[in-house]
Design a protein around this motif. Structure first.
Motif, short mmCIF file in Angstrom:
data_model
loop_
_atom_site.label_atom_id
_atom_site.label_comp_id
_atom_site.label_asym_id
_atom_site.label_seq_id
_atom_site.Cartn_x
_atom_site.Cartn_y
_atom_site.Cartn_z
N SER A 1 45.90 50.60 27.79
CA SER A 1 44.78 51.31 29.00
C SER A 1 43.08 50.87 28.81
O SER A 1 42.40 50.79 29.86
CB SER A 1 44.75 52.62 29.16
N THR A 2 42.61 50.18 28.10
CA THR A 2 41.71 49.22 27.80
C THR A 2 41.56 48.14 29.47
O THR A 2 42.01 47.04 28.34
CB THR A 2 41.25 48.75 26.41
N VAL A 3 41.57 48.60 30.07
CA VAL A 3 41.41 47.25 31.11
C VAL A 3 40.68 46.85 31.82
O VAL A 3 39.82 48.01 31.96
CB VAL A 3 42.67 47.34 32.19
N LEU A 4 39.86 46.30 31.67
CA LEU A 4 38.40 46.09 32.08
C LEU A 4 38.82 45.97 34.17
O LEU A 4 37.98 46.31 34.69
CB LEU A 4 37.45 44.76 31.76
N TYR B 1 39.49 36.20 31.64
CA TYR B 1 39.42 36.42 30.23
C TYR B 1 37.86 37.57 30.65
O TYR B 1 37.03 37.32 32.40
CB TYR B 1 38.82 35.61 29.66
N ASN B 2 38.25 38.96 31.45
CA ASN B 2 36.91 39.58 31.80
C ASN B 2 35.65 40.47 30.86
O ASN B 2 36.39 40.81 29.68
CB ASN B 2 37.92 41.06 32.05
N LEU C 1 50.25 38.21 42.36
CA LEU C 1 50.79 38.97 41.29
C LEU C 1 49.82 39.35 39.90
O LEU C 1 49.98 38.12 39.00
CB LEU C 1 52.03 39.90 40.92
N ILE C 2 48.94 40.38 39.16
CA ILE C 2 48.28 40.38 38.20
C ILE C 2 49.06 41.04 37.53
O ILE C 2 49.59 42.40 37.78
CB ILE C 2 47.39 40.37 38.83
N SER C 3 48.54 41.02 36.21
CA SER C 3 49.27 42.28 35.22
C SER C 3 47.83 41.84 34.23
O SER C 3 47.24 40.86 34.04
CB SER C 3 50.64 41.16 34.10
N HIS C 4 47.74 43.10 33.82
CA HIS C 4 46.04 43.36 32.84
C HIS C 4 46.78 43.33 31.28
O HIS C 4 47.20 44.60 30.94
CB HIS C 4 45.79 44.48 33.41
N VAL C 5 46.11 42.71 30.89
CA VAL C 5 46.11 43.01 29.04
C VAL C 5 44.99 43.09 28.19
O VAL C 5 44.11 41.82 28.10
CB VAL C 5 47.33 42.08 28.60
N LYS C 6 44.45 44.08 27.64
CA LYS C 6 43.22 44.55 26.83
C LYS C 6 42.42 43.63 28.08
O LYS C 6 41.73 43.84 29.47
CB LYS C 6 43.54 43.89 25.82
N GLN C 7 41.77 42.60 27.05
CA GLN C 7 40.54 41.50 28.51
C GLN C 7 41.08 40.42 29.51
O GLN C 7 40.20 40.11 30.09
CB GLN C 7 39.32 41.49 27.84
N PHE C 8 41.99 40.70 29.24
CA PHE C 8 42.90 39.42 30.29
C PHE C 8 43.20 39.45 30.94
O PHE C 8 44.73 40.67 31.07
CB PHE C 8 43.97 38.66 29.24
N ASP C 9 43.64 39.15 32.04
CA ASP C 9 43.89 39.29 33.03
C ASP C 9 45.11 37.76 33.83
O ASP C 9 44.57 36.94 33.11
CB ASP C 9 43.74 39.15 34.83
N PHE C 10 46.90 37.67 33.63
CA PHE C 10 48.37 36.57 33.67
C PHE C 10 48.34 37.19 35.38
O PHE C 10 48.02 37.94 35.78
CB PHE C 10 48.87 37.17 32.55
N LEU C 11 47.30 36.22 35.54
CA LEU C 11 48.11 36.52 37.56
C LEU C 11 49.36 34.54 37.49
O LEU C 11 49.23 34.03 37.03
CB LEU C 11 47.39 36.53 38.13
#
Length: 186
Positions: free
Chosen positions: A3-6, A137-138, A93-103
């Protein structure tokens, strides 16, 4: 996931620069030179995260690119310069994993191509498909850096409106882009 998505829902702006290769231009060049770096790209988009899967989002992006120039020479010393631009309309289509977004991105581009042949000019616009993938990287909720790869697909031969340009066997270029830059989310 977490849940720590920036970066979450919202409108964003991205500004990128990098390298591009125009491939599939011709099957038989005598010599070719590419001006692959730097190229420029900018985009505005919107991402909406799903409430039932908060680490997954869907969105769209509209972008503009100024891409490389390629120059061909034939046996007679004639030259053909090709300069590509793009107007992109993509689904993300984007996936948030902590400070990273994969799209992943897919959609269509409007691909204006400008041609110079021995001081004669012409231009054509084509519609092509594009597929890409990237990672962000956020640093904060509103600022991040991004790295992306994209490829456009085409196999059609260029035809020219100017009858004085009598070059045959030159294809609409495929673009292979590697871009890095910043993303600002509002």
């Amino acid at each position: 996931f977490t849940s720590t998505v920036l970066a979450k829902n919202g409108i964003y702006l991205s500004l990128d620069s990098g390298w591009v290769n125009q491939s599939n231009l011709t099957s038989d060049p005598v010599s070719i030179s590419h001006d692959n770096f730097p190229v420029y790209h900018g985009a505005v988009g919107y991402i909406h995260d799903f409430s039932f899967v908060p680490w997954l989002g869907l969105g769209f992006e509209v972008g503009l690119g100024d891409y490389s120039r390629a120059k061909f020479f034939d046996l007679d010393g004639d030259y053909l310069k090709i300069h590509s631009f793009s107007n992109e309309f993509l689904v993300i289509l984007i996936s948030h994993v902590k400070q990273f977004d994969f799209l992943i991105k897919a959609g269509g581009i409007r691909h204006p191509v400008y041609i110079d042949f021995n001081d004669l000019s012409d231009d054509k616009t084509f519609i092509q498909s594009e597929f890409g993938a990237g990672i962000n990287y956020n640093f904060t909720e509103h600022f991040g850096i991004e790295l992306a790869y994209a490829h456009t697909f085409n196999n059609s031969e260029l035809s020219f409106q100017n009858p004085a340009i009598n070059v045959k066997g030159v294809n609409i270029p495929n673009l292979d882009e590697v871009l890095a830059g910043i993303r600002i989310t509002f």
